[in-house]
Enzyme design. Structure first.
Site, short mmCIF file in Angstrom:
data_model
loop_
_atom_site.label_atom_id
_atom_site.label_comp_id
_atom_site.label_asym_id
_atom_site.label_seq_id
_atom_site.Cartn_x
_atom_site.Cartn_y
_atom_site.Cartn_z
N GLY A 38 46.85 4.05 101.27
CA GLY A 38 45.66 4.89 101.40
C GLY A 38 44.78 4.83 100.16
N GLU A 42 37.33 -1.31 99.03
CA GLU A 42 36.90 -2.56 99.68
C GLU A 42 37.97 -3.63 99.70
OE1 GLU A 42 33.00 -4.06 98.45
OE2 GLU A 42 32.62 -2.02 97.77
N GLY A 43 38.86 -3.60 98.69
CA GLY A 43 39.96 -4.56 98.66
C GLY A 43 40.82 -4.44 99.91
N HIS A 44 41.15 -3.21 100.28
CA HIS A 44 41.93 -3.00 101.50
C HIS A 44 41.17 -3.55 102.72
CE1 HIS A 44 43.64 0.54 99.07
NE2 HIS A 44 44.68 -0.21 99.31
N GLU A 156 46.96 -10.62 97.30
CA GLU A 156 47.43 -11.36 96.12
C GLU A 156 47.33 -10.49 94.87
OE1 GLU A 156 45.15 -14.94 95.83
OE2 GLU A 156 46.24 -15.91 97.47
N MET A 192 39.85 -4.44 92.12
CA MET A 192 39.80 -3.11 92.76
C MET A 192 41.20 -2.57 92.92
SD MET A 192 36.88 -3.51 95.61
CE MET A 192 35.23 -3.99 95.12
#
Ligand code: AMP
Length: 286
Positions: A38, A42-44, A156, A192
């Site tokens: 959670g 933006e990475g998620h 990664e 991020m």
């Protein structure tokens, strides 16, 4: 004009998750899965995009897994923003949010551990967070079983974790395909992370030094400079920016074995360092 997204189903029980996924599968649809803790950024969502490219339906789990936090780590203060997360997932046209409770995942009597060797025993994160990967392994094994997805996407950003999950899935014959996705960064290079909100203004300004040091070291190693010398300089640069370094190392990109010369491998540079009370990790390929 504001775009109002239709709400997406948010399910809390494993049985309900299985029912929904089962009904898609019965129609011949491919299932993609993105496990998260959670505090979505933006990475998620770049992982969600990758899952969408590879599947008809995308499930995102939101679960802050107590088993992967050490006793002195930030489990209690880890950001929990489920309502905002579900809204963002709806905008990203995710099909289902799975947000189980701790009791659902670890019911009374739970007594199983999953211990991965190989990449989990390389003196990197495992040295500084000795119980962390056992907690990751057990929850990821459970989540992959629960979602029974065709493909699961991991970042990664957590490079050692990605290798461990690949190992785990192979060794336990979990049929979900494990896909790695590149690290999304802020415009100044900082990776991020949900933990970036812990940084003070000054720490945030200093934080891109990690990525700068990694990119400079990768360039020099790529040009043939000796690894030992380059990494020594990188450590000096990171320390000069105000970080206390846990590790900053060049390793074999597939095994995480120590590496002395660039010819010994594909090379990956990995760092963990603390600024103030916040611990940041990052890594890049050479
Ligand atoms: P977390 O919520 O931090 O456990 O992360 C959930 C997933 O998102 C993991 O597979 C992470 O590696 C991935 N992830 C975290 N930060 C990033 C990022 N900046 N870019 C891409 N993936 C990320």
């Amino acid at each position: 004009m504001s775009i109002v997204s239709a709400p997406i189903p948010s399910v809390h029980s494993i049985a309900e998750l299985r029912r929904r996924v089962g009904s898609w599968r019965a129609r011949g649809e491919r299932i993609g899965f993105v496990p998260t803790m959670g505090a979505l950024h933006e990475g998620h969502f770049s992982l969600v995009d990758e899952a969408r490219r590879r599947a008809d339906r995308v499930v995102v789990s939101v679960f802050v897994n107590p088993a992967q936090f050490g006793p002195s780590e930030d489990f209690d203060k880890y950001p929990r923003t489920l309502e905002a997360d579900v809204e963002k997932l709806a905008s990203a046209r995710v099909d289902l949010c799975f947000a189980p409770s701790v009791e659902d995942v670890y019911p009374p009597g739970f007594a199983t551990s999953v211990k991965v060797g190989g990449p989990a025993e390389t003196d990197l994160e495992d040295r500084f967070r000795p119980t962390h990967f056992a907690g990751v392994a057990v929850v990821v094994a459970k989540l992959l079983n629960q979602a029974a997805a065709d493909v699961a996407v991991f970042g990664e950003k957590d490079y050692q974790q990605l290798l461990i999950i690949r190992r785990l899935a192979r060794d336990l014959d979990i049929s979900t395909e494990i896909v790695g996705a590149p690290t999304l960064r802020e415009s100044d290079g900082l990776a991020m992370s949900s933990r970036n909100i812990y940084l003070s203004k000054e720490e945030r300004a200093a934080a891109p030094a990690l990525y700068r040091a990694l990119t400079k070291a990768a360039r020099l190693i790529g040009e043939g400079e000796p690894i030992g010398h380059v990494m020594g300089e990188a450590r000096e640069d990171v320390a000069a920016a105000g970080f206390a370094i846990d590790y900053l190392e060049a390793r074999h990109a597939e095994t995480l074995a120590r590496i002395a010369r660039r010819q010994e491998g594909p090379v990956r540079l990995l760092v963990a360092a603390r600024i103030g009370t916040t611990r940041l990790i990052d890594n890049i390929a050479v």
